[in-house]
Design an enzyme around this catalytic site. Structure first.
Site, PDB file in Angstrom:
ATOM      1  N   HIS A   1       0.817  -1.213   0.000  1.00  0.00           N
ATOM      2  CA  HIS A   1       0.000   0.000   0.000  1.00  0.00           C
ATOM      3  C   HIS A   1       0.851   1.263   0.000  1.00  0.00           C
ATOM      4  CE1 HIS A   1      -3.378   2.475   1.971  1.00  0.00           C
ATOM      5  NE2 HIS A   1      -3.877   2.043   0.830  1.00  0.00           N
TER       6      HIS A   1
ATOM      7  N   LYS B   1       3.165   4.426  -1.186  1.00  0.00           N
ATOM      8  CA  LYS B   1       3.193   5.361  -2.318  1.00  0.00           C
ATOM      9  C   LYS B   1       4.452   6.190  -2.173  1.00  0.00           C
ATOM     10  CE  LYS B   1      -1.441   4.764  -1.393  1.00  0.00           C
ATOM     11  NZ  LYS B   1      -2.079   4.365  -0.114  1.00  0.00           N
TER      12      LYS B   1
ATOM     13  N   ASP C   1      17.334  10.454  -6.665  1.00  0.00           N
ATOM     14  CA  ASP C   1      18.774  10.607  -6.418  1.00  0.00           C
ATOM     15  C   ASP C   1      19.157  10.414  -4.953  1.00  0.00           C
ATOM     16  OD1 ASP C   1      19.134  11.116  -9.097  1.00  0.00           O
ATOM     17  OD2 ASP C   1      19.032  13.292  -8.858  1.00  0.00           O
TER      18      ASP C   1
ATOM     19  N   HIS D   1      -9.006  11.163   2.245  1.00  0.00           N
ATOM     20  CA  HIS D   1      -8.229   9.931   2.114  1.00  0.00           C
ATOM     21  C   HIS D   1      -6.878  10.017   2.819  1.00  0.00           C
ATOM     22  CE1 HIS D   1      -5.857   6.900  -0.369  1.00  0.00           C
ATOM     23  NE2 HIS D   1      -6.935   6.195  -0.053  1.00  0.00           N
TER      24      HIS D   1
ATOM     25  N   LYS E   1      -3.765  10.067   5.555  1.00  0.00           N
ATOM     26  CA  LYS E   1      -3.377   9.266   6.711  1.00  0.00           C
ATOM     27  C   LYS E   1      -2.366  10.095   7.498  1.00  0.00           C
ATOM     28  CE  LYS E   1      -4.037   6.401   2.949  1.00  0.00           C
ATOM     29  NZ  LYS E   1      -5.434   6.118   3.064  1.00  0.00           N
TER      30      LYS E   1
ATOM     31  N   ASP F   1       0.456  16.347  20.452  1.00  0.00           N
ATOM     32  CA  ASP F   1       0.868  17.567  21.145  1.00  0.00           C
ATOM     33  C   ASP F   1       1.491  18.542  20.142  1.00  0.00           C
ATOM     34  OD1 ASP F   1      -0.049  16.278  23.397  1.00  0.00           O
ATOM     35  OD2 ASP F   1       1.933  15.604  24.041  1.00  0.00           O
TER      36      ASP F   1
END
Length: 470
Positions: A213, A215, A220, A389, A391, A396
């Site tokens: 999952h 991405k 470089d 969508h 995540k 704090d």
């Protein structure tokens, strides 16, 4: 005759179901998952046995080989990190649990830039691809052959024509609809492609429940990207179904990029049985922002529950604020208890989820958890300005995280995920400001489950039964 054959078949099927039940009881990652599989297999073996073949694996052993191959890089990163250890005065949170889970050290000398929504994310990614001089490592869970997919394809081919070595990887399930011609065009142009349809191993056909999952884009060894976006026009807000798509990526510089590069190398080793260690740059440079950061990668190849434990460690550290944004909210018992305990301690616990339906089962299951967490003082916000969508979480004013891990059992135990953690007040402030804007585009959930419409009131408890295998 037919009656006898059917009887033998059913007897054999039940014997297989009993065998799988014992195996599930021995190997399932959670008691709930074990009970769920045992009950399903013994009461409905006709459906349970074939589903268990595809969905019932609990460990992904091949990645242990990849990690062994990369141990010398891990040791090199640790040695180099001795010269870039954070100043203890700048660490107002205990990094040890996160370092133990990552098998890597927190380092200073890192930089971060939040990329809010698809246009900002892909503009930065495409610019980085155009500026690449030596190599590009690119991996997305979903790749589509649409306008955005072809634009990325063209930029990668242009990079190859400049002499840049491009390695491209995607997931077999996530990119199921990607035509072979897309990958073949990349290959013919000189791109190194890890085709998920050619994954090695005789058991691969029975490992469909595992998804990579992540991405990731690395240029470089100096610039890295990770977050919630995939390659498709819906991530630019061009989907008729979803409309605006609210997501977050992060652009990184510094030592954390080499940690992300290490994770890509392990994924590549599994997909292609090729060791990239000696082909990549592991030195790199530091960022003037000088942030403390760590890349935590988790997955079913780990010996411990790294995905859930990463969230648990963050929740345990929260003293004033814990804000979490996730498209799915299907926590296991331990995470649910930790969130409730944080709220009872007086921590400002907020959970941001989309109001729009993406996948109906986890969307429904979430309603079965909302009352429990709200009763302890946590607040639930439902995002209404399109589909959310991202995540992301912030603790704090000390820790901010952006990556690919959802707050559900699949991300904790079945998917290969990664989160970039920044132990820095500037990163925390930027993330909190972003989330405050999202809260303003949301409404706070105040209705209890018995007050919800019929389909939610009765569907949520049923959907929750599938939580261990969602």
């Amino acid at each position: 005759m037919w009656t006898l054959l059917v009887s033998f078949f059913l007897f054999g099927l039940y014997c297989v179901a009993v065998f799988f039940s014992v195996r599930a009881a021995q190997t399932a990652r959670t008691p709930q998952g074990a009970v769920g599989w045992v009950v399903f297999l013994l009461t409905a073996p006709v459906f349970g046995v074939p589903l268990y073949l595809f969905l019932g694996h609990h460990r992904f052993k091949g990645y242990r080989i990849a990690r062994q191959e990369s141990e010398r890089v891990v040791e090199g990163i640790k040695t180099f990190a001795d010269f870039s250890k954070p100043d203890p005065k700048t660490m107002r949170i205990n990094p040890r649990p996160f370092e133990a889970l990552a098998h890597l050290p927190v380092s200073r000398g890192n930089g971060a830039e939040l990329l809010i929504d698809g246009n900002a994310a892909f503009e930065a990614i495409l610019d980085a691809i155009d500026e690449a001089k030596n190599y590009i490592l690119i991996q997305f869970y979903i790749v589509r052959d649409d306008d955005l997919g072809r634009k990325v394809q063209e930029r990668l081919i242009a990079a190859v024509n400049r002499g840049v070595h491009v390695r491209f990887m995607t997931d077999a399930v996530g990119s199921y609809g990607l035509p072979s011609s897309y990958l073949e065009t990349l290959r013919e142009a000189g791109v190194d492609v890890a085709d998920p349809r050619e994954q090695r191993g005789p058991n691969f056909r029975f490992q469909l429940n595992y998804r990579n999952h992540r991405k990731t884009v690395i240029v470089d060894g100096e610039t890295g990207f990770i977050g919630g976006h995939n390659i498709g026009v819906e991530y630019l807000g061009q989907s008729p179904r979803f409309g605006r798509w609210r997501d977050t990526h992060i652009k990184m510089t510094g030592h954390v990029v080499r940690q992300l590069q290490l994770i890509f190398s392990e994924d590549w080793h599994w997909a292609r049985n090729e060791d990239l260690i000696d082909q990549l740059d592991w030195a790199g440079s530091e960022s003037d922002q000088d942030m403390n950061a760590l890349l935590v990668a988790t997955g079913p190849g780990d010996d411990t529950e790294t995905g859930a434990m990463m969230f648990f460690s963050a929740i345990a550290e929260a003293k004033e604020r814990l804000w979490i944004a996730s498209p799915y909210f299907v926590p296991d018992i331990d995470i649910m208890t930790a969130l409730q305990h944080a709220a009872l301690r007086g921590v400002d616990v907020r959970i941001l989820v989309p109001d729009v339906i993406d996948h109906r089962l986890p969307w429904l299951a979430a309603f079965a958890y909302f009352d429990e967490i709200r009763d302890c003082g946590a607040r639930v916000f439902r995002y209404t300005d399109g589909f959310m969508h991202q995540k992301v979480f912030v603790v704090d004013d000390t820790l901010a995280a952006v990556g690919t891990t959802n707050l559900d059992n699949r991300s904790f135990r079945l998917n290969f995920e990664a989160m970039a953690l920044f132990f820095d007040s500037r990163a925390a402030e930027a993330t909190a400001t972003m989330l405050e804007t999202d809260f303003a585009a949301s409404y706070e959930l105040t209705r209890a489950l018995p007050q919800q419409p019929f389909h939610i009131r009765f569907g949520a408890p049923l959907a929750r039964l599938f939580a261990p295998i969602l």
